[in-house]
Design a protein around this motif. Structure first.
Motif, PDB file in Angstrom:
ATOM      1  N   LEU A 165       0.821  -1.213   0.000  1.00 12.72           N
ATOM      2  CA  LEU A 165       0.000   0.000   0.000  1.00 12.72           C
ATOM      3  C   LEU A 165       0.849   1.254   0.000  1.00 12.72           C
ATOM      4  CD1 LEU A 165      -2.668  -1.060   2.631  1.00 12.72           C
ATOM      5  CD2 LEU A 165      -2.801  -1.240   0.161  1.00 12.72           C
ATOM      6  N   GLU A 193       4.629   2.996   2.016  1.00 10.23           N
ATOM      7  CA  GLU A 193       5.199   3.194   3.353  1.00 10.23           C
ATOM      8  C   GLU A 193       5.414   1.867   4.103  1.00 10.23           C
ATOM      9  OE1 GLU A 193       6.585   6.579   3.643  1.00 10.23           O
ATOM     10  OE2 GLU A 193       6.029   5.936   5.655  1.00 10.23           O
ATOM     11  N   LYS A 241       9.926  19.001  -1.117  1.00  8.17           N
ATOM     12  CA  LYS A 241       9.455  18.102  -2.166  1.00  8.17           C
ATOM     13  C   LYS A 241       9.383  16.675  -1.615  1.00  8.17           C
ATOM     14  CE  LYS A 241      10.434  17.501  -7.059  1.00  8.17           C
ATOM     15  NZ  LYS A 241      11.526  17.614  -8.038  1.00  8.17           N
ATOM     16  N   GLU A 265       2.004   9.779  -0.352  1.00  7.32           N
ATOM     17  CA  GLU A 265       2.013   8.328  -0.216  1.00  7.32           C
ATOM     18  C   GLU A 265       1.228   7.890   1.017  1.00  7.32           C
ATOM     19  OE1 GLU A 265       5.892   6.736  -0.616  1.00  7.32           O
ATOM     20  OE2 GLU A 265       5.323   4.750   0.112  1.00  7.32           O
ATOM     21  N   ASN A 266       1.462   8.598   2.107  1.00  3.74           N
ATOM     22  CA  ASN A 266       0.766   8.240   3.347  1.00  3.74           C
ATOM     23  C   ASN A 266      -0.730   8.417   3.221  1.00  3.74           C
ATOM     24  OD1 ASN A 266       2.417   7.462   5.830  1.00  3.74           O
ATOM     25  ND2 ASN A 266       3.687   8.966   4.803  1.00  3.74           N
ATOM     26  N   LEU A 287      -2.378   8.139   0.540  1.00  8.93           N
ATOM     27  CA  LEU A 287      -2.840   7.015  -0.277  1.00  8.93           C
ATOM     28  C   LEU A 287      -3.032   5.777   0.588  1.00  8.93           C
ATOM     29  CD1 LEU A 287      -2.763   7.697  -3.441  1.00  8.93           C
ATOM     30  CD2 LEU A 287      -1.261   5.707  -3.548  1.00  8.93           C
ATOM     31  N   VAL A 288      -2.035   5.510   1.437  1.00  5.40           N
ATOM     32  CA  VAL A 288      -2.107   4.338   2.309  1.00  5.40           C
ATOM     33  C   VAL A 288      -3.331   4.433   3.202  1.00  5.40           C
ATOM     34  CG1 VAL A 288      -0.985   3.103   4.174  1.00  5.40           C
ATOM     35  CG2 VAL A 288       0.377   4.001   2.301  1.00  5.40           C
ATOM     36  N   VAL A 346      -0.335   5.400  10.632  1.00  7.42           N
ATOM     37  CA  VAL A 346      -0.310   6.208   9.413  1.00  7.42           C
ATOM     38  C   VAL A 346      -0.807   7.615   9.700  1.00  7.42           C
ATOM     39  CG1 VAL A 346      -1.241   6.435   7.103  1.00  7.42           C
ATOM     40  CG2 VAL A 346      -0.563   4.205   7.934  1.00  7.42           C
ATOM     41  N   ARG A 391       1.810   9.565  11.356  1.00  9.73           N
ATOM     42  CA  ARG A 391       2.857   9.910  10.395  1.00  9.73           C
ATOM     43  C   ARG A 391       2.419  11.126   9.562  1.00  9.73           C
ATOM     44  NH1 ARG A 391       7.730   9.888   9.158  1.00  9.73           N
ATOM     45  NH2 ARG A 391       8.318   9.582   7.003  1.00  9.73           N
ATOM     46  N   PHE A 442      20.659  46.211  -5.190  1.00  8.53           N
ATOM     47  CA  PHE A 442      20.233  47.156  -6.203  1.00  8.53           C
ATOM     48  C   PHE A 442      20.669  48.568  -5.860  1.00  8.53           C
ATOM     49  CE2 PHE A 442      16.788  49.871  -7.963  1.00  8.53           C
ATOM     50  CZ  PHE A 442      17.165  49.738  -9.284  1.00  8.53           C
ATOM     51  N   GLN A 502      23.055  51.038  -7.953  1.00  8.84           N
ATOM     52  CA  GLN A 502      22.691  52.391  -8.378  1.00  8.84           C
ATOM     53  C   GLN A 502      23.771  53.384  -8.007  1.00  8.84           C
ATOM     54  OE1 GLN A 502      18.875  53.213  -6.739  1.00  8.84           O
ATOM     55  NE2 GLN A 502      17.935  53.302  -8.779  1.00  8.84           N
TER      56      GLN A 502
END
Lengths: 360, 131
Positions: free
Chosen positions: A91, A93, B37, B45-46, B48-49, B82, B85, B115, B119
């Motif tokens: 799944l 992890e 990132k 991913e987590n 999704l799990v 999860v 996490r 800048f 100048q």
């Protein structure tokens, strides 16, 4: 000429060096290819996923499968798959779940959907980047062509004074040119430069007339003209008396002679394209209205708020030269924005300037 | 004349120092981006799990890969793990956001300072040219 108004003429190439613009464009291109690689990777995942779904669907069709089991890197031994309807699904992890074939397929399909949406977003990003890249290219070519930028503070009072005290006025058979408000030194320099160029141009124009035009360049310029923002009527009303000139885009080309022809064509084309823009009704005192397109340029000239503008030097009768010079400003809105965030940070502190080009 | 050239040299030095600072800040920012990132991917991913775990039946067998072995885990336990996490990663992302904002502020002020120095150098040179 009003000394009270300050303006500057900067050649575009000094603000955005052609090489810099080119570099920026190259960088964006790199970003694009990076994203494209990502998309390809995701696409590969998607394909893997699809074939896996097929396999998982097929496995429970039989009670067992005879297979070659990989053993180490190079060896296989014959084996047999049993329990063909039991899958251990990762799944993510490090979590695994025991699932049947059907349930596994559901999970895999959900994953496929996720991948699809990711690809979609990436494609959108690529589209944006491509737009950015085309802009940088444009800037690079414009800078290389020697387009200048004229900036001037918009000062209502000053413009009112101007109309009260009309200064040298100039007319010419086709174009009326007004001096852009710039520092005297610069101005004198530019004026003399324009004299030369005007002569050149006149000669070239005659020769040019018959020749085919370089459409690509022209259409690019025209399209950039189309971007100029609508001028608020109120602004126009505030300074209704500012005389306008016919050809707003004044291009002061760099000395490189090789460009001349192209520029000329652009110049001509620009004039043609101008009348398409809506003409404001309140243009007053245009001493010699050359053509109906005069109104249009008043719009651009008076209020285009700053930025890179195209300037064309008047190609009209050369004997008017000393006085005939119109600066007017065309705005490339998106260009400006992009520039500031995109590459060489344009000096943020620079005030948004307004132009009124025509003081005479 | 001599004094003005000395002044311009000073300004050049100042400019260089500031440019160095700026590039350091920019390095930090890009590092921050990379870490972010990574965390964002993990968060995805987590999530999704978690979604999949929610879809599982309560009596489903769930295993966690620990090193080389699969260890059987309770559904409830796995779910809680999860969630924890995800909480942790979100907090981390928030923290990174705030540091990023700090860094960007610093970067902007540095840019402005640079800048200004530029100048001054320009005006100095313009003065010299006239002279």
């Amino acid at each position: 000429m009003g000394d009270h108004v300050k303006g500057t003429v900067t050649s575009l190439s000094s603000v955005f060096a052609p090489e810099d613009a080119q570099k920026a464009s190259v960088r964006v291109q790199e970003a694009i290819s990076e994203r494209q690689k990502e998309v390809q990777q995701l696409q590969a995942f998607l394909n893997d996923n699809a074939s896996l779904v097929n396999l998982v669907k097929k496995l429970p069709d039989q009670l067992h499968h005879d297979i070659m089991v990989p053993f180490g890197k190079a060896a296989f031994f014959p084996g047999r798959l049993i329990h063909t309807n039991e899958f251990m699904v990762l799944l993510g992890e490090g979590y695994y779940a025991e699932r049947t074939s059907k349930q596994t397929v559901e999970i895999l399909k959900r994953r496929g959907k996720d991948l699809d949406s990711q690809i979609e977003t990436l494609n959108a990003v690529i589209k944006d980047l491509k737009f950015e890249a085309s802009f940088f290219d444009e800037t690079a070519t414009e800078a290389a062509e020697g387009i200048v930028e004229i900036r001037e503070e918009y000062d209502e009072e000053a413009s009112n004074e101007d109309k009260a005290t009309p200064a040298v006025m100039r007319k010419d058979s086709t174009h009326r040119l007004s001096r852009p408000p710039i520092c005297d030194d610069d101005f004198a320099h530019i004026l003399s430069r324009i004299d030369e160029l005007e002569k050149e141009e006149l000669e070239a124009e005659i020769a040019e007339e018959a020749e085919g035009k370089e459409e690509a360049d022209i259409s690019r310029l025209i399209s950039s003209m189309a971007i100029e923002p609508e001028v608020s009527n109120s602004k126009l009303k505030e300074s209704p008396d500012i005389p306008v000139s016919k050809d707003s885009p004044i291009k002061v080309p760099t000395p490189s002679g090789s460009n001349t022809n192209v520029r000329l064509v652009e110049h001509n084309k620009l004039k043609e394209s101008l009348p398409c823009t809506p003409a404001p009704s309140n243009v007053v005192e245009v001493p010699t209205i050359a053509s109906n397109s005069g109104n249009d340029s008043s719009r651009t000239g008076v209020s285009a708020p700053a930025s890179k503008e195209v300037s064309n030097y008047g190609s009209g009768s050369s004997n008017d030269r000393s006085k005939a010079f119109t600066g007017s400003i065309v705005e490339h809105t998106h260009n400006n924005e992009n520039n500031q965030k995109g590459q060489t940070p344009a000096p943020a502190s620079r005030p948004v300037s307004r132009f009124k080009m025509q003081r005479k | 004349m001599a004094s003005s050239s000395a002044a311009s040299r000073d300004l050049q030095k100042e400019l260089e120092a500031k440019a160095n600072d700026l590039s350091k800040i920019q390095k930090d920012i890009s590092k921050n981006h990379q870490v972010r990132k990574k965390y964002t991917i993990q968060l995805g991913e987590n999530e999704l799990v978690l979604k999949e775990l929610d879809l599982l039946d309560d009596d489903a067998n769930v295993y966690k890969l620990i090193g080389p072995v699969l260890v059987k885990q309770d559904m409830a336990e796995a779910n809680a793990n999860v969630r924890k996490r995800i909480e942790y990663i979100s907090a981390e992302l928030k923290r990174l956001d705030s540091t990023l904002r700090d860094l960007e502020e610093k970067q902007n002020s540095k840019k402005e300072a640079i800048f200004k120095v530029q100048q001054r150098i320009q005006s100095l040179q313009a003065g010299k040219d006239k002279a």
